[in-house]
Motif scaffolding. Structure first.
Motif, PDB file in Angstrom:
ATOM      1  N   ALA A 121     118.687 153.897  64.099  1.00 31.05           N
ATOM      2  CA  ALA A 121     120.078 153.660  64.066  1.00 31.05           C
ATOM      3  C   ALA A 121     120.923 154.819  63.442  1.00 31.05           C
ATOM      4  O   ALA A 121     120.247 155.486  62.455  1.00 31.05           O
ATOM      5  CB  ALA A 121     120.505 152.357  63.423  1.00 31.05           C
ATOM      6  N   HIS A 122     122.065 155.196  63.873  1.00 32.55           N
ATOM      7  CA  HIS A 122     122.816 156.250  63.403  1.00 32.55           C
ATOM      8  C   HIS A 122     123.547 155.617  62.332  1.00 32.55           C
ATOM      9  O   HIS A 122     123.971 154.336  62.162  1.00 32.55           O
ATOM     10  CB  HIS A 122     123.775 156.577  64.380  1.00 32.55           C
ATOM     11  CG  HIS A 122     123.264 157.428  65.694  1.00 32.55           C
ATOM     12  ND1 HIS A 122     122.638 158.637  65.568  1.00 32.55           N
ATOM     13  CD2 HIS A 122     123.142 156.803  66.972  1.00 32.55           C
ATOM     14  CE1 HIS A 122     122.047 158.903  66.791  1.00 32.55           C
ATOM     15  NE2 HIS A 122     122.477 157.974  67.713  1.00 32.55           N
ATOM     16  N   GLU A 123     123.973 156.462  61.373  1.00 33.93           N
ATOM     17  CA  GLU A 123     124.768 156.191  60.168  1.00 33.93           C
ATOM     18  C   GLU A 123     126.208 155.447  60.534  1.00 33.93           C
ATOM     19  O   GLU A 123     126.741 155.938  61.490  1.00 33.93           O
ATOM     20  CB  GLU A 123     125.156 157.348  59.383  1.00 33.93           C
ATOM     21  CG  GLU A 123     125.810 157.135  57.856  1.00 33.93           C
ATOM     22  CD  GLU A 123     126.075 158.142  57.267  1.00 33.93           C
ATOM     23  OE1 GLU A 123     125.615 158.417  56.098  1.00 33.93           O
ATOM     24  OE2 GLU A 123     126.926 158.954  57.605  1.00 33.93           O
ATOM     25  N   ARG A 130     129.775 154.674  53.795  1.00 32.24           N
ATOM     26  CA  ARG A 130     128.699 155.147  54.808  1.00 32.24           C
ATOM     27  C   ARG A 130     127.534 154.130  54.521  1.00 32.24           C
ATOM     28  O   ARG A 130     127.235 154.088  53.484  1.00 32.24           O
ATOM     29  CB  ARG A 130     128.387 156.457  54.539  1.00 32.24           C
ATOM     30  CG  ARG A 130     129.634 157.532  54.876  1.00 32.24           C
ATOM     31  CD  ARG A 130     129.331 158.705  54.829  1.00 32.24           C
ATOM     32  NE  ARG A 130     128.180 159.318  53.747  1.00 32.24           N
ATOM     33  CZ  ARG A 130     128.489 159.673  52.575  1.00 32.24           C
ATOM     34  NH1 ARG A 130     130.018 159.572  52.195  1.00 32.24           N
ATOM     35  NH2 ARG A 130     127.648 160.027  51.692  1.00 32.24           N
ATOM     36  N   ASP A 132     123.318 153.786  56.018  1.00 30.81           N
ATOM     37  CA  ASP A 132     122.212 154.177  56.817  1.00 30.81           C
ATOM     38  C   ASP A 132     121.576 152.999  57.021  1.00 30.81           C
ATOM     39  O   ASP A 132     120.775 152.588  56.153  1.00 30.81           O
ATOM     40  CB  ASP A 132     121.286 155.303  56.052  1.00 30.81           C
ATOM     41  CG  ASP A 132     120.335 155.770  56.632  1.00 30.81           C
ATOM     42  OD1 ASP A 132     119.982 155.341  57.974  1.00 30.81           O
ATOM     43  OD2 ASP A 132     119.750 156.892  56.414  1.00 30.81           O
TER      44      ASP A 132
END
Length: 221
Positions: A121-123, A130, A132
């Motif tokens: 998965a993208h950040e 943010r 992760d």
């Protein structure tokens, strides 16, 4: 791997073998710890909270302290919400009652295994927050946000629904599991925990309560 030595274990192992999963069981003579340290790799651990040689909660806690990230499906009596909450907080990925149906058990196992096969998965980013999904690490501005496993899953769900109001029922279904019947104020309690961690210190508020409806994570007031 199925951890316990009982009629319940025989039933669970039989169901999973019938669904063509490869199953290894462990009993009082072969503690979970020894099996995990024996060099064998497992895709999933199904563990009863009432292990004969050690309480399942203690074993689960030790596995997570050793940084064993193998998904754990915790098996409980199904009558005690506190057992469920405690297991999830210690790092269990899902909880099932010993008396759950074969179809439910296979569905829960399948769902956990699909997470393993999911692409990286993208950040996720909302404002200066943010997250992760791979490492389960969160940062607000320049400061790390320390989250429990359940808080991390809750934050991820909110961030994936940025700007969208989610109801208490939606949160329970997606973060605790479809049909979960926990404590009446469980969502409110965890939202409070999360709000203190990401919104304290004079930062612009990201987690908002929508009166009588639910919650929304948004960088816009």
């Amino acid at each position: 791997m199925v951890a316990h030595d009982s009629v319940a274990t025989a039933r669970i192992a039989g169901i999973l073998r019938g669904a063509r999963f490869e199953v290894v069981t462990t009993d009082t003579r072969t503690p979970v710890r020894d099996v995990m340290l024996d060099g064998r790799a497992f895709d999933l651990i199904v563990m009863d909270v009432e292990l004969p040689s050690a309480q399942g909660f203690a074993v689960l806690e030790m596995l997570r302290k050793w940084d064993v990230q193998t998904p754990v499906l915790l098996v409980t009596s199904g009558h005690d919400a506190a057992e469920t909450v405690h297991g999830l907080d210690l790092g269990a990925d899902d909880v099932a009652a010993r008396t759950c149906s074969a179809d439910e058990l296979k569905a829960r196992v399948g769902a956990l295994l699909r997470r393993i096969d999911a692409p990286p998965a993208h950040e996720l980013v909302v404002g200066d927050l943010r997250f992760d999904p791979a490492s389960r690490q969160a940062v607000r501005g320049e400061h790390a946000v320390v989250l429990t496993g359940r808080e991390a899953r809750l934050l991820e769900y909110l961030m994936r629904n940025e700007g969208r109001v989610v109801t208490r029922t939606m949160v329970l279904d997606h973060v605790w599991g479809l049909g979960f019947d926990g404590e009446s104020n469980l969502v409110e309690v965890y939202m409070s925990y999360l709000r203190r961690k990401i919104d304290d210190g004079g930062k612009p508020r990201l987690l908002h309560t929508v009166r009588s409806i639910g919650y929304v994570l948004s960088a816009e007031e």
